[in-house]
Design a protein around this motif. Structure first.
Motif, short mmCIF file in Angstrom:
data_model
loop_
_atom_site.label_atom_id
_atom_site.label_comp_id
_atom_site.label_asym_id
_atom_site.label_seq_id
_atom_site.Cartn_x
_atom_site.Cartn_y
_atom_site.Cartn_z
N ALA A 268 0.81 -1.31 0.14
CA ALA A 268 0.00 0.02 0.00
C ALA A 268 0.71 1.13 -0.09
CB ALA A 268 -1.06 -0.04 1.15
N ALA A 269 1.85 1.28 1.06
CA ALA A 269 2.76 2.43 0.87
C ALA A 269 3.48 2.89 -0.22
CB ALA A 269 3.68 2.33 2.02
N ALA A 270 3.94 1.49 -1.01
CA ALA A 270 4.90 1.54 -2.20
C ALA A 270 4.05 1.95 -3.34
CB ALA A 270 5.36 -0.01 -2.32
N GLU A 271 2.94 1.73 -3.37
CA GLU A 271 1.74 2.07 -4.22
C GLU A 271 1.58 3.62 -4.32
OE1 GLU A 271 -2.48 1.40 -6.41
OE2 GLU A 271 -1.85 0.11 -4.90
N ILE A 272 1.31 4.29 -3.04
CA ILE A 272 0.91 5.70 -2.99
C ILE A 272 2.11 6.36 -3.03
CG2 ILE A 272 0.54 7.30 -1.08
CD1 ILE A 272 -1.21 5.10 0.11
N LEU A 273 3.44 6.21 -2.53
CA LEU A 273 4.50 6.75 -2.61
C LEU A 273 5.44 6.66 -3.88
CD1 LEU A 273 5.92 6.44 0.83
CD2 LEU A 273 4.65 8.61 -0.20
N GLY A 274 5.00 5.65 -5.02
CA GLY A 274 5.60 5.24 -6.02
C GLY A 274 6.99 5.05 -5.92
N VAL A 275 7.23 3.92 -4.93
CA VAL A 275 8.37 3.33 -4.77
C VAL A 275 8.39 1.79 -4.71
CG1 VAL A 275 9.22 5.27 -3.21
CG2 VAL A 275 8.29 3.24 -2.07
N PRO B 293 -5.44 19.12 23.16
CA PRO B 293 -5.25 18.15 21.93
C PRO B 293 -6.28 18.41 20.88
CG PRO B 293 -5.40 17.11 23.86
CD PRO B 293 -5.70 18.44 24.39
N LEU B 294 -5.52 18.48 19.59
CA LEU B 294 -6.32 18.93 18.28
C LEU B 294 -6.40 17.73 17.28
CD1 LEU B 294 -7.89 21.24 17.07
CD2 LEU B 294 -5.76 21.94 16.19
N ALA B 295 -5.21 17.18 17.26
CA ALA B 295 -5.14 16.29 15.68
C ALA B 295 -4.25 15.18 16.16
CB ALA B 295 -4.71 17.34 14.57
N LEU B 296 -4.30 14.19 15.47
CA LEU B 296 -3.28 13.10 15.46
C LEU B 296 -2.86 12.98 13.99
CD1 LEU B 296 -4.77 10.30 17.63
CD2 LEU B 296 -2.73 11.40 17.85
N LEU B 297 -1.51 13.10 13.92
CA LEU B 297 -0.92 13.02 12.52
C LEU B 297 0.02 11.81 12.35
CD1 LEU B 297 0.26 16.97 12.73
CD2 LEU B 297 -2.02 16.13 12.04
N GLU B 298 -0.20 11.04 11.41
CA GLU B 298 0.63 9.88 10.73
C GLU B 298 1.03 10.22 9.57
OE1 GLU B 298 -1.62 6.41 11.24
OE2 GLU B 298 -1.74 6.57 13.49
N ASN B 299 2.35 10.34 9.40
CA ASN B 299 2.89 10.56 8.04
C ASN B 299 3.95 9.32 7.34
OD1 ASN B 299 2.23 13.31 9.20
ND2 ASN B 299 2.29 13.71 6.88
N THR B 300 4.29 8.96 6.29
CA THR B 300 5.04 8.29 5.97
C THR B 300 5.90 8.84 4.81
OG1 THR B 300 3.73 6.31 6.33
CG2 THR B 300 5.54 5.90 4.79
N LEU B 301 7.13 8.90 4.73
CA LEU B 301 8.05 9.50 3.92
C LEU B 301 8.94 8.82 3.27
CD1 LEU B 301 7.44 11.32 6.63
CD2 LEU B 301 9.10 13.06 5.23
N PRO B 302 9.22 8.76 1.92
CA PRO B 302 10.27 7.79 1.27
C PRO B 302 11.72 7.88 1.62
CG PRO B 302 9.66 9.52 -0.18
CD PRO B 302 8.64 9.74 0.94
N GLU B 303 12.48 6.94 1.03
CA GLU B 303 13.94 6.96 1.36
C GLU B 303 14.68 8.39 1.45
OE1 GLU B 303 17.65 4.18 0.44
OE2 GLU B 303 15.94 4.16 -0.82
N PRO B 304 14.50 9.17 0.33
CA PRO B 304 15.47 10.46 0.62
C PRO B 304 15.15 11.35 1.79
CG PRO B 304 14.13 10.14 -1.52
CD PRO B 304 13.63 9.21 -0.99
N PHE B 305 14.06 10.96 2.64
CA PHE B 305 13.63 11.79 3.82
C PHE B 305 13.50 10.92 4.77
CE2 PHE B 305 11.45 13.41 0.06
CZ PHE B 305 12.40 14.27 -0.11
N ALA B 306 14.08 9.83 4.96
CA ALA B 306 13.99 8.84 6.05
C ALA B 306 14.93 9.23 7.26
CB ALA B 306 14.39 7.32 5.55
N ASN B 307 16.02 10.01 6.93
CA ASN B 307 16.83 10.31 7.95
C ASN B 307 16.63 11.84 8.67
OD1 ASN B 307 18.41 7.87 7.90
ND2 ASN B 307 19.30 8.70 5.84
N ILE B 308 15.50 12.29 8.50
CA ILE B 308 14.84 13.52 9.07
C ILE B 308 15.19 13.42 10.65
CG2 ILE B 308 13.17 14.78 9.69
CD1 ILE B 308 11.76 14.45 6.90
N ALA C 137 6.19 11.67 -5.23
CA ALA C 137 5.48 11.89 -3.96
C ALA C 137 6.65 11.90 -2.89
CB ALA C 137 4.80 10.52 -3.66
N VAL C 138 6.38 13.14 -1.87
CA VAL C 138 7.22 13.41 -1.06
C VAL C 138 6.76 13.06 0.58
CG1 VAL C 138 8.48 14.98 -2.19
CG2 VAL C 138 6.55 15.75 -0.79
N GLU C 139 5.43 12.85 0.61
CA GLU C 139 4.96 12.32 2.06
C GLU C 139 3.56 11.89 1.57
OE1 GLU C 139 2.54 13.66 4.61
OE2 GLU C 139 1.91 15.35 3.36
#
Length: 253
Positions: free
Chosen positions: A127-134, A153-168, A231-233
Protein backbone atom coordinates in the motif's frame (compact mmCIF):
# COMPACT_ATOMS: atom_id res chain seq x y z
CA UNK A 1 1.36 23.81 34.41
CA UNK A 2 -2.39 24.38 34.36
CA UNK A 3 -3.63 27.82 35.35
CA UNK A 4 -5.54 28.32 38.61
CA UNK A 5 -9.31 28.42 38.42
CA UNK A 6 -10.58 31.93 37.71
CA UNK A 7 -13.46 33.24 39.82
CA UNK A 8 -15.76 35.12 37.48
CA UNK A 9 -16.87 38.59 38.56
CA UNK A 10 -20.56 38.62 39.43
CA UNK A 11 -20.95 41.80 37.35
CA UNK A 12 -20.83 39.57 34.28
CA UNK A 13 -24.20 38.14 35.24
CA UNK A 14 -26.03 41.23 36.55
CA UNK A 15 -28.29 41.38 33.49
CA UNK A 16 -29.65 37.85 33.95
CA UNK A 17 -33.46 38.00 33.97
CA UNK A 18 -34.73 35.21 36.18
CA UNK A 19 -38.39 35.76 35.34
CA UNK A 20 -38.17 36.45 31.61
CA UNK A 21 -38.81 34.12 28.67
CA UNK A 22 -35.13 33.59 27.77
CA UNK A 23 -33.78 30.35 29.31
CA UNK A 24 -31.35 30.91 32.14
CA UNK A 25 -28.70 28.60 30.65
CA UNK A 26 -28.73 30.66 27.45
CA UNK A 27 -28.27 33.92 29.39
CA UNK A 28 -25.35 32.46 31.36
CA UNK A 29 -23.77 31.14 28.15
CA UNK A 30 -24.14 34.55 26.49
CA UNK A 31 -22.46 36.27 29.45
CA UNK A 32 -19.59 33.81 29.37
CA UNK A 33 -19.21 34.19 25.61
CA UNK A 34 -18.96 37.98 25.95
CA UNK A 35 -16.30 37.54 28.61
CA UNK A 36 -14.30 35.30 26.28
CA UNK A 37 -14.75 37.62 23.30
CA UNK A 38 -13.71 40.80 25.13
CA UNK A 39 -10.72 39.16 26.81
CA UNK A 40 -12.07 39.08 30.35
CA UNK A 41 -11.51 35.33 30.07
CA UNK A 42 -8.36 35.00 27.93
CA UNK A 43 -7.30 31.76 26.22
CA UNK A 44 -6.02 29.23 28.74
CA UNK A 45 -8.21 30.52 31.59
CA UNK A 46 -9.80 27.84 33.77
CA UNK A 47 -13.38 28.37 34.87
CA UNK A 48 -14.39 27.75 38.45
CA UNK A 49 -16.26 24.49 38.87
CA UNK A 50 -19.96 24.25 38.09
CA UNK A 51 -21.05 23.81 41.70
CA UNK A 52 -19.19 26.90 42.93
CA UNK A 53 -20.43 29.08 40.07
CA UNK A 54 -24.01 27.87 40.49
CA UNK A 55 -23.97 28.56 44.22
CA UNK A 56 -22.62 32.08 43.73
CA UNK A 57 -25.27 32.87 41.13
CA UNK A 58 -28.09 31.04 42.86
CA UNK A 59 -28.59 28.76 39.85
CA UNK A 60 -28.80 25.00 39.60
CA UNK A 61 -25.86 22.88 38.51
CA UNK A 62 -27.76 21.54 35.44
CA UNK A 63 -28.30 25.15 34.31
CA UNK A 64 -24.60 25.96 34.62
CA UNK A 65 -23.61 22.67 32.99
CA UNK A 66 -25.84 23.29 29.98
CA UNK A 67 -24.52 26.86 29.62
CA UNK A 68 -20.96 25.58 29.59
CA UNK A 69 -21.84 22.84 27.13
CA UNK A 70 -23.20 25.49 24.74
CA UNK A 71 -19.74 27.07 24.61
CA UNK A 72 -18.00 23.70 24.40
CA UNK A 73 -20.11 22.99 21.31
CA UNK A 74 -19.03 26.34 19.84
CA UNK A 75 -15.37 25.53 20.43
CA UNK A 76 -14.88 28.36 22.95
CA UNK A 77 -14.46 26.10 25.98
CA UNK A 78 -12.99 22.64 26.34
CA UNK A 79 -13.35 20.12 29.16
CA UNK A 80 -10.06 18.40 30.01
CA UNK A 81 -9.68 15.50 32.38
CA UNK A 82 -7.62 16.51 35.38
CA UNK A 83 -7.69 20.18 34.36
CA UNK A 84 -11.34 21.26 34.26
CA UNK A 85 -13.07 23.65 31.89
CA UNK A 86 -10.68 25.86 29.96
CA UNK A 87 -11.00 28.72 27.46
CA UNK A 88 -9.57 28.06 24.01
CA UNK A 89 -9.17 30.31 20.98
CA UNK A 90 -12.10 28.70 19.27
CA UNK A 91 -12.55 26.30 16.41
CA UNK A 92 -9.68 26.19 13.94
CA UNK A 93 -11.17 26.75 10.48
CA UNK A 94 -8.68 25.57 7.92
CA UNK A 95 -8.86 26.50 4.27
CA UNK A 96 -8.16 23.51 2.07
CA UNK A 97 -4.79 24.76 0.91
CA UNK A 98 -1.26 23.43 0.58
CA UNK A 99 -0.25 24.26 4.15
CA UNK A 100 0.55 22.34 7.32
CA UNK A 101 -1.55 22.41 10.48
CA UNK A 102 1.46 23.83 12.35
CA UNK A 103 1.57 26.79 9.97
CA UNK A 104 -2.20 27.29 10.12
CA UNK A 105 -2.12 27.47 13.92
CA UNK A 106 0.74 29.96 13.92
CA UNK A 107 -1.10 32.18 11.43
CA UNK A 108 -4.26 32.13 13.54
CA UNK A 109 -2.32 33.34 16.61
CA UNK A 110 -2.41 30.05 18.46
CA UNK A 111 0.56 28.31 19.99
CA UNK A 112 1.14 24.91 18.37
CA UNK A 113 2.83 22.16 20.36
CA UNK A 114 3.78 18.68 19.21
CA UNK A 115 4.22 15.41 21.04
CA UNK A 116 6.20 12.91 18.98
CA UNK A 117 4.53 9.58 19.65
CA UNK A 118 6.67 7.45 17.35
CA UNK A 119 9.29 7.71 14.63
CA UNK A 120 10.52 4.52 13.04
CA UNK A 121 11.99 3.28 9.80
CA UNK A 122 9.84 0.77 7.99
CA UNK A 123 10.06 -1.25 4.80
CA UNK A 124 7.35 -0.06 2.43
CA UNK A 125 4.47 -2.51 2.17
CA UNK A 126 2.40 -2.78 -1.02
CA UNK A 127 0.00 0.00 0.00
CA UNK A 128 2.74 2.46 0.95
CA UNK A 129 4.81 1.55 -2.11
CA UNK A 130 1.87 2.22 -4.43
CA UNK A 131 1.01 5.56 -2.82
CA UNK A 132 4.61 6.82 -2.73
CA UNK A 133 5.61 5.33 -6.08
CA UNK A 134 8.50 3.29 -4.66
CA UNK A 135 9.51 -0.35 -4.66
CA UNK A 136 8.00 -2.71 -2.11
CA UNK A 137 10.53 -3.08 0.72
CA UNK A 138 12.07 0.37 0.18
CA UNK A 139 13.04 2.25 3.36
CA UNK A 140 10.47 4.74 4.63
CA UNK A 141 10.10 6.86 7.74
CA UNK A 142 6.83 6.58 9.67
CA UNK A 143 6.07 9.32 12.17
CA UNK A 144 3.10 9.75 14.48
CA UNK A 145 2.48 13.01 16.29
CA UNK A 146 -0.12 14.57 18.58
CA UNK A 147 -0.67 18.22 17.70
CA UNK A 148 -1.96 20.58 20.38
CA UNK A 149 -3.14 24.18 20.22
CA UNK A 150 -2.52 26.19 23.38
CA UNK A 151 -2.15 22.93 25.28
CA UNK A 152 -5.42 21.40 24.03
CA UNK A 153 -5.19 18.19 21.92
CA UNK A 154 -6.41 18.93 18.41
CA UNK A 155 -5.15 16.34 15.91
CA UNK A 156 -3.35 13.03 15.47
CA UNK A 157 -0.97 13.05 12.51
CA UNK A 158 0.53 9.98 10.85
CA UNK A 159 2.95 10.50 7.97
CA UNK A 160 5.05 8.18 5.84
CA UNK A 161 8.03 9.58 3.91
CA UNK A 162 10.10 7.85 1.21
CA UNK A 163 13.79 6.97 1.46
CA UNK A 164 15.30 10.39 0.57
CA UNK A 165 13.70 11.78 3.75
CA UNK A 166 13.98 8.75 6.01
CA UNK A 167 16.83 10.38 7.96
CA UNK A 168 14.96 13.52 9.00
CA UNK A 169 15.97 14.76 12.43
CA UNK A 170 12.90 13.66 14.35
CA UNK A 171 13.63 16.06 17.21
CA UNK A 172 12.88 18.93 14.83
CA UNK A 173 9.37 17.55 14.39
CA UNK A 174 8.49 18.77 17.87
CA UNK A 175 9.53 22.32 16.97
CA UNK A 176 8.45 22.74 13.36
CA UNK A 177 5.81 21.60 10.92
CA UNK A 178 6.69 18.76 8.55
CA UNK A 179 6.32 20.90 5.43
CA UNK A 180 8.73 23.51 6.78
CA UNK A 181 11.29 20.77 7.38
CA UNK A 182 10.83 19.39 3.87
CA UNK A 183 11.19 22.85 2.34
CA UNK A 184 14.43 23.33 4.28
CA UNK A 185 15.71 20.22 2.49
CA UNK A 186 15.03 21.76 -0.90
CA UNK A 187 11.65 20.15 -1.54
CA UNK A 188 9.44 22.31 -3.76
CA UNK A 189 5.94 21.00 -3.14
CA UNK A 190 3.42 21.77 -5.84
CA UNK A 191 0.46 19.38 -5.80
CA UNK A 192 -1.44 17.37 -3.21
CA UNK A 193 -4.22 14.84 -3.53
CA UNK A 194 -6.39 14.60 -0.45
CA UNK A 195 -9.60 13.06 0.81
CA UNK A 196 -11.66 14.52 3.66
CA UNK A 197 -14.08 12.40 5.65
CA UNK A 198 -15.30 11.38 9.09
CA UNK A 199 -15.48 8.23 11.19
CA UNK A 200 -15.70 7.00 14.76
CA UNK A 201 -12.53 7.44 16.80
CA UNK A 202 -10.69 4.40 18.05
CA UNK A 203 -10.33 4.02 21.81
CA UNK A 204 -6.70 5.17 21.61
CA UNK A 205 -7.55 8.19 19.45
CA UNK A 206 -10.30 9.24 21.85
CA UNK A 207 -7.87 8.97 24.77
CA UNK A 208 -5.11 10.96 23.08
CA UNK A 209 -7.51 13.64 21.83
CA UNK A 210 -9.22 13.85 25.23
CA UNK A 211 -12.63 13.00 23.78
CA UNK A 212 -15.45 10.76 25.02
CA UNK A 213 -15.32 7.19 23.75
CA UNK A 214 -17.10 6.51 20.46
CA UNK A 215 -16.81 10.19 19.44
CA UNK A 216 -16.56 11.12 15.78
CA UNK A 217 -13.39 12.54 14.26
CA UNK A 218 -12.75 14.42 11.04
CA UNK A 219 -10.21 12.73 8.79
CA UNK A 220 -7.89 13.81 6.01
CA UNK A 221 -5.63 11.63 3.89
CA UNK A 222 -3.12 13.54 1.77
CA UNK A 223 -0.34 12.66 -0.64
CA UNK A 224 1.98 15.57 -1.48
CA UNK A 225 4.08 15.75 -4.66
CA UNK A 226 7.02 17.98 -5.55
CA UNK A 227 7.43 19.93 -8.79
CA UNK A 228 8.87 16.87 -10.53
CA UNK A 229 5.80 14.78 -9.71
CA UNK A 230 7.56 12.71 -7.04
CA UNK A 231 5.53 11.81 -3.94
CA UNK A 232 7.30 13.28 -0.89
CA UNK A 233 4.92 12.27 1.90
CA UNK A 234 1.65 10.52 2.64
CA UNK A 235 -0.41 11.53 5.67
CA UNK A 236 -3.37 10.07 7.54
CA UNK A 237 -4.71 12.62 10.00
CA UNK A 238 -7.70 12.84 12.34
CA UNK A 239 -9.06 15.94 14.08
CA UNK A 240 -11.45 16.89 16.88
CA UNK A 241 -14.60 18.19 15.14
CA UNK A 242 -15.52 20.42 18.08
CA UNK A 243 -12.30 22.38 17.61
CA UNK A 244 -11.55 21.98 13.92
CA UNK A 245 -13.26 22.34 10.56
CA UNK A 246 -12.35 22.57 6.88
CA UNK A 247 -13.39 25.50 4.70
CA UNK A 248 -13.66 25.16 0.92
CA UNK A 249 -14.39 27.89 -1.60
CA UNK A 250 -16.27 26.73 -4.69
CA UNK A 251 -16.09 28.65 -7.96
CA UNK A 252 -18.47 28.19 -10.88
CA UNK A 253 -16.67 27.53 -14.16
Amino acid sequence: MAQAEQTLPEELFLDIDRSGPIPLYYQVASSLERAITDGTLPPGSRLENEVALGERLGLSRPTIRRAIQELVDKGLLVRRRGVGTQVVHGRVTRNVEFTSLFEDLERSGQSPQTQLLSAEKRAADEAAAEILGVEVGSPTLFIRRLRLADGVPLALLENTLPEPFANIDTDSLTRHGLYKILRSKGVNMRVAKQTIGARQATAEEARLLDMPERSAVLTMNRTAFDNSGRAVEFGRHCYRPDLYSFEITLVDR
